[in-house]
Structure formats: structure tokens, C-alpha cells
Scaffold this motif. Structure first.
Motif, mmCIF file in Angstrom:
data_model
loop_
_atom_site.group_PDB
_atom_site.id
_atom_site.type_symbol
_atom_site.label_atom_id
_atom_site.label_comp_id
_atom_site.label_asym_id
_atom_site.label_seq_id
_atom_site.Cartn_x
_atom_site.Cartn_y
_atom_site.Cartn_z
ATOM 1 N N CYS A 20 0.834 -1.204 0.000
ATOM 2 C CA CYS A 20 0.000 0.000 0.000
ATOM 3 C C CYS A 20 0.867 1.251 0.000
ATOM 4 N N LEU A 21 2.169 1.088 0.331
ATOM 5 C CA LEU A 21 3.075 2.224 0.328
ATOM 6 C C LEU A 21 4.491 1.774 -0.002
ATOM 7 N N GLU A 22 5.137 2.513 -0.900
ATOM 8 C CA GLU A 22 6.550 2.322 -1.192
ATOM 9 C C GLU A 22 7.216 3.687 -1.268
ATOM 10 N N MET A 23 8.272 3.850 -0.526
ATOM 11 C CA MET A 23 9.115 5.041 -0.624
ATOM 12 C C MET A 23 10.486 4.549 -1.069
ATOM 13 N N THR A 24 10.966 5.043 -2.209
ATOM 14 C CA THR A 24 12.179 4.495 -2.823
ATOM 15 C C THR A 24 13.214 5.599 -3.046
ATOM 16 N N GLY A 25 14.434 5.357 -2.566
ATOM 17 C CA GLY A 25 15.546 6.272 -2.808
ATOM 18 C C GLY A 25 15.337 7.667 -2.267
ATOM 19 N N VAL A 26 14.711 7.784 -1.107
ATOM 20 C CA VAL A 26 14.378 9.099 -0.548
ATOM 21 C C VAL A 26 15.616 9.721 0.106
ATOM 22 N N SER A 27 15.886 10.968 -0.268
ATOM 23 C CA SER A 27 16.998 11.725 0.323
ATOM 24 C C SER A 27 16.500 13.100 0.715
ATOM 25 N N LEU A 43 5.494 -0.971 2.798
ATOM 26 C CA LEU A 43 4.438 -1.333 3.753
ATOM 27 C C LEU A 43 3.333 -2.068 3.018
ATOM 28 N N SER A 44 2.893 -3.192 3.576
ATOM 29 C CA SER A 44 1.815 -3.988 2.992
ATOM 30 C C SER A 44 0.513 -3.762 3.748
ATOM 31 N N PRO A 45 -0.621 -3.899 3.082
ATOM 32 C CA PRO A 45 -1.917 -3.724 3.764
ATOM 33 C C PRO A 45 -2.069 -4.715 4.914
ATOM 34 N N GLY A 46 -2.631 -4.257 6.018
ATOM 35 C CA GLY A 46 -2.894 -5.139 7.145
ATOM 36 C C GLY A 46 -1.670 -5.524 7.942
ATOM 37 N N ARG A 47 -0.557 -4.808 7.736
ATOM 38 C CA ARG A 47 0.667 -5.115 8.478
ATOM 39 C C ARG A 47 1.181 -3.867 9.192
ATOM 40 N N HIS A 80 -0.572 2.534 -3.042
ATOM 41 C CA HIS A 80 -1.406 1.533 -3.716
ATOM 42 C C HIS A 80 -1.003 1.359 -5.179
ATOM 43 N N GLY A 81 0.318 1.344 -5.411
ATOM 44 C CA GLY A 81 0.852 1.059 -6.738
ATOM 45 C C GLY A 81 1.032 2.236 -7.654
#
Length: 536
Positions: A20-27, A43-47, A80-81
Motif C-alpha cells: 500500500c506504500l513504497e518510498m524508494t531512494g528518498v533523500s 508497507l503492505s496492507p494489514g501489516r 497503492h501502486g
């Protein structure tokens, strides 16, 4: 089936888990300081994903970028993609993100209901705000939390714990799919924390993803499914919580082994040590009722209690922040009735408040200015006038003494991490040279390494003859005390040596369910400690 097995067998397709969430290469860089460097989380849903790291590791900065409060210098965010741009908090809300920040971010002059309603979509077709609907929803949220705050009370009139509940309630007013919680149990006792864990279970059962930030590593291992560790703005690694224990998680965070809280071997004998502070029948309705307290010179006295028990309110009476209704106080043998915190500081009594940002610091001022503030003159006491040059020199010594991480003593305090801000609050009152230092939740939002340093400061002060009153909802850290008193419904109801003040026993005393409850806490102090020294 493991990922390795799937790759080895060409007939098996590897299907990535939904996110449900991806943060990639954040600076992110602030001035010359690299707060985040190429950090990625998923982060995955329900986790529940726990973000762990020392103060200044970049956890809160990462969440602030997600909330639209800061903009990243580099990196992408997918919800969510779909790749998204979050330029303002309103963008985050529209995407189904909700936040409980460490600083709470409430409007003091607004009521609890008005704060809870902020950002909630509750309007009629005509565009008019549906106040009845908002109140009904707020009451439902409070029932879900299991904690009632007066909805029409202004936030500035609420206790810090009540404000936390308002902030939690505000996040639950929105139909969020991702909820970030930054130190949500900082002022909670075990029972309040367990209530929050149940809420988290309900949210994850509904498919909500939770980002959880906490320096209480035991609760991280209890609550989280996955753990991502940051250190100095860089990614250390991501782990399944089931594969970690307290020792391994601490090593990942600090980069070394850290000793736990040990019971303080004390030379203080309350039966013979001089009394510094004596409180008799202190009352200020409705929070403090007929409180009696004795504190000896050089003693570290812990204070336990549930949220709303009156601990902070008692501390405010001791420093003159609130007027006393009835009762007496004696300090070093003389009548003591401060009319303001300034009076208390002149008498040698200081309070490190629970809410550091709003009550303990001027965020736009420098490190040097904040460290010297409690003295109200040259901290060296050699001059009757304030010397900026001398204050800066003393501040540099304090920065080294307390392990404060800052680029210089002229850096703005608001730019520092929460843990370093807390060290400055503690440090400024230590520099004032108090004979009695009151610490209200002194390690809230402080990482495991810095927490140990604060304990060392407390022990050193006591060894030099300073009396310490330490209020804490983390019952395990009260092991550094000589004894612990319990406050319940505005009254001090029990007193036990810290060596016997286990988490379970203190919790029972707080709820009034212990097998024995003393009618005279002062009498218990002497009898119990004497028996401990002479088992025969």
C-alpha cells in the motif's frame, strides 16, 4: 516457499506481496546536514511496519515527507501502486494517509472536537459543516479508544495524555488506509498502551497499513510485523520482527551493545538522610487531593501512576505553575509556596516538563539561548549581567557534557532531533544548579543510547546531593530510583523501594488491585527499607 526456492524453480512464478506504500531512494538535506540518504521502505496492507533508529536517524523526517510537511530532495512515493506527489498535508489526506505526530500538532485554542474534526470530510450537501454528525463520529471514536475526553474542552486546558488521545482520535476520524504513529504510547502506562494495541489490531484486520515509530523496543517487537532500521539517515536493513530479539534490534539501532536499566545501589537511607521537601495535604481539585510526600536530600524518588492520576498536576503545584488550593509545603526546613516557576527556580526547584516543544523550549532560538534560559543571567553566576559570549562558552561545555548533537551552539533548536531537544531541556535546568529537579517523563521520544546517558546525568546529580523527583509511565526505568511512590486518583497511595517496584506490582498498585495497600505511605518507606537492610 522462500524467494530463493522460487528463483531456483523456473516453473514457479514469484509473486511479489502487494504494497500500500513504497518510498524508494528518498533523500533529504537540511543545510549541510544529510537527514536522509537513499532510504527505501515498503508497507503492505494489514501489516505493521516499525521504523526504528536513534534520535536523528531520520525516522520523523521520513514521515514528515510522507505527510507533505517536508519535500524530499530525491526519491519516489507510491501509494497503492501509483506514483504520487505529496506537496501538502491535504494531498496526504486525500490519498488516505493519516498521522499522529510526536509533536501532536493540535490547535490549543480549539476544542477537542474541533481538533478531532480537522481534515474530516463531514459536510452536508449544502456545504455546511455537519456538526451533529462530527460529534456523533467523535463519540464513536472515543468509544473505540475506550477513553473519553470532554469534547467541548479547549485543548490548552487538557492534560498532555488527554491531548494524545485527541490526536489519536483525530486520525481515526478519517477513513485512512495508511496510518503513521510517531511515539503514540510515549505518555501511556501499560494499560493505556494495551488499549492502543487492540485498536491497531482492529485497523490491520480491516486492511489498514500501520507505520509505527517508538523507542520502546519491547513494544516494537510486540506490535510490529516488519522492522526497518535507520542510522544517521541511512538504511541499516529491513527485518521480519519474528527474527529479532531485544539485543539484536538494539545492536542494529546503535551499532553496539547497550546495557539495560540497572537498579541503583544507593547510599541514601530515608530513615536518616535530611529531608529536603515535605508536602502535607496538598490539594487542588479535581486532580490533586490531600497529597503527602517526603523527599530526602540526594534521593531519587520515582512516581508512578495511570494517565489522569494527577502526577503532572502535582509537579505543577510544586513549581508554582498552578496555585495551591490547600495544604503546606516545606523546602529545606522553611515554608515553601512559590507563586510562579520563576520563584521556584530562585528557590532551587526546577521542572523538566513532559511536553518539551511547547513548554520547555523556544524552538526558534539557539542552543546557547535555550541552555542558559533557566538561569536568567550568566550561568556561571560570576556576573549580575547576562554575557552572550560567556553563555556560548558554557553552552559548548554543556553540549559536550550532555552529548548533544548540534552543528554549533548557535544552531536553532527547532532543527534538532527530539532526543537532542530533550537533552537541552534537561541540561538547561541542570545548569541552573537546582537542589530539587523534577523530571516529568524525562525519556519520552529518546532513543536507547541517549536514554542511558540521561540516566547517568540523573545518577550524577543525586551523587552530588541534588534531590530528584522522577515521574515516568515507563515503570521499568524507575529501577534507577531509591524508592517509588504511586499516585492514584490525585492521592499518593503507596510507597515501595525501587528494588521491589516491579512493573506488575506497580501496575497493581496503580489500579488498586495489589494484595496490600498502605494507608500511610511514609510509614511504609521506613519499615520496608529497614527490613530490606536487615532481613533478620
Amino acid at each position: 516457499m522462500t524467494e530463493a526456492t522460487a528463483l531456483d524453480d523456473p516453473t514457479v512464478a514469484s509473486v511479489p506481496a502487494p504494497t500500500c506504500l513504497e518510498m524508494t531512494g528518498v533523500s533529504k538535506q537540511f543545510g549541510g546536514h544529510q537527514a536522509l540518504e537513499d532510504v527505501s521502505i515498503s508497507l503492505s496492507p494489514g501489516r505493521v511496519l516499525a521504523l526504528c533508529g536513534a534520535n536523528g536517524a531520520g525516522k520523523s523526517t521520513l514521515v514528515r515527507i510522507l505527510a507533505g510537511a517536508e519535500s524530499a530532495d530525491a526519491g519516489t512515493i507510491r501509494v497503492h501502486g501509483s506514483e504520487v506527489s505529496i506537496g501538502a498535508p491535504q494531498d496526504a489526506t486525500r490519498l488516505g494517509l493519516s498521522f499522529i505526530h510526536q509533536e501532536l500538532n493540535l490547535v490549543p485554542k480549539f476544542t477537542a472536537l474541533q481538533n478531532m474534526a480537522m481534515g474530516a470530510d463531514r459536510t452536508r450537501r449544502s456545504g455546511v459543516l455537519d456538526l451533529r454528525g462530527l460529534r456523533r463520529k467523535a463519540l464513536q471514536v472515543q468509544d473505540r479508544i475506550g477513553y473519553r475526553v470532554p469534547l467541548d474542552a479547549r485543548v490548552e486546558d487538557l492534560t498532555v495524555s488527554d491531548r494524545w488521545m485527541v490526536s489519536l482520535g483525530r486520525s481515526l476520524m478519517r477513513d485512512a488506509t495508511i496510518v503513521a504513529m510517531d511515539e503514540p504510547t510515549a505518555s501511556f502506562t501499560k494499560e493505556e498502551a494495551e488499549r492502543l494495541y487492540a485498536i491497531i489490531d482492529e485497523l490491520t484486520a480491516d486492511g489498514v497499513g500501520i507505520i509505527y515509530i517508538s523507542h520502546r523496543l519491547e513494544e516494537v517487537l510486540q506490535v510490529a510485523d516488519d522492522v526497518t532500521v535507520l542510522r544517521n539517515g541511512r538504511l541499516v536493513g529491513s527485518f521480519a520482527a519474528a527474527d529479532l530479539d531485544l539485543g539484536s534490534l538494539t545492536r542494529h539501532i546503535v551499532g553496539r551493545d547497550v546495557a539495560g536499566v540497572a537498579h541503583r545501589a544507593t547510599d541514601v537511607d530515608p530513615t536518616t538522610a535530611p529531608v529536603l521537601l515535605e508536602v502535607a495535604g496538598l490539594t487542588r481539585e479535581p486532580r490533586v487531593r490531600d497529597a503527602n510526600l517526603t523527599l530526602h536530600r540526594g534521593e531519587i524518588l520515582g512516581m508512578a501512576g495511570l494517565v489522569g492520576a494527577g502526577r503532572t498536576e502535582l509537579a505543577r503545584l510544586l513549581i508554582g505553575a498552578d496555585p495551591v488550593g490547600s495544604g503546606t509545603m516545606t523546602l529545606d526546613g522553611a515554608p515553601y509556596r512559590p507563586r510562579s516557576p520563576f520563584d521556584a527556580i530562585r528557590a532551587g526547584v526546577a521542572l523538566v516538563p513532559e511536553e518539551r516543544r511547547s513548554q520547555g523550549l523556544i524552538l526558534r532560538n539557539s542552543v546557547s539561548s535555550n541552555l542558559g534560559m533557566a538561569s536568567l543571567k550568566d550561568p556561571s553566576r560570576r556576573s549580575r549581567t547576562y554575557s552572550p559570549r560567556r553563555a556560548a562558552a558554557i553552552a559548548r561545555e554543556a553540549v559536550a557534557r550532555f552529548g548533544i548533537k548540534a552543528t554549533s551552539v548557535h544552531e536553532t533548536v527547532g532543527e534538532l532531533s527530539g532526543g537532542n531537544q530533550q537533552k537541552i531541556v534537561v541540561g538547561k535546568y541542570v545548569l541552573a544548579g537546582p537542589q530539587l529537579l523534577i523530571l516529568d517523563e524525562p525519556t519520552v521520544g529518546v532513543d536507547v543510547g541517549a536514554r542511558s546517558e540521561i540516566y547517568d546525568i540523573i545518577r550524577d546529580l543525586a551523587a552530588q546531593g541534588t534531590s530528584i523527583l522522577m515521574i515516568s509511565s515507563d515503570f521499568e526505568e524507575l529501577a534507577i530510583c531509591d524508592r517509588v511512590v504511586v499516585m492514584r486518583e490525585g492521592t499518593i497511595t503507596a510507597s515501595v523501594p525501587a528494588a521491589r517496584a516491579t512493573k506488575d506490582h506497580l501496575t497493581s498498585l496503580c489500579f488498586g488491585t495489589a494484595d496490600t495497600a498502605p494507608s500511610d505511605p511514609s510509614a511504609l518507606d521506613t519499615a520496608t527499607l529497614t527490613a530490606e537492610r536487615d532481613p533478620s
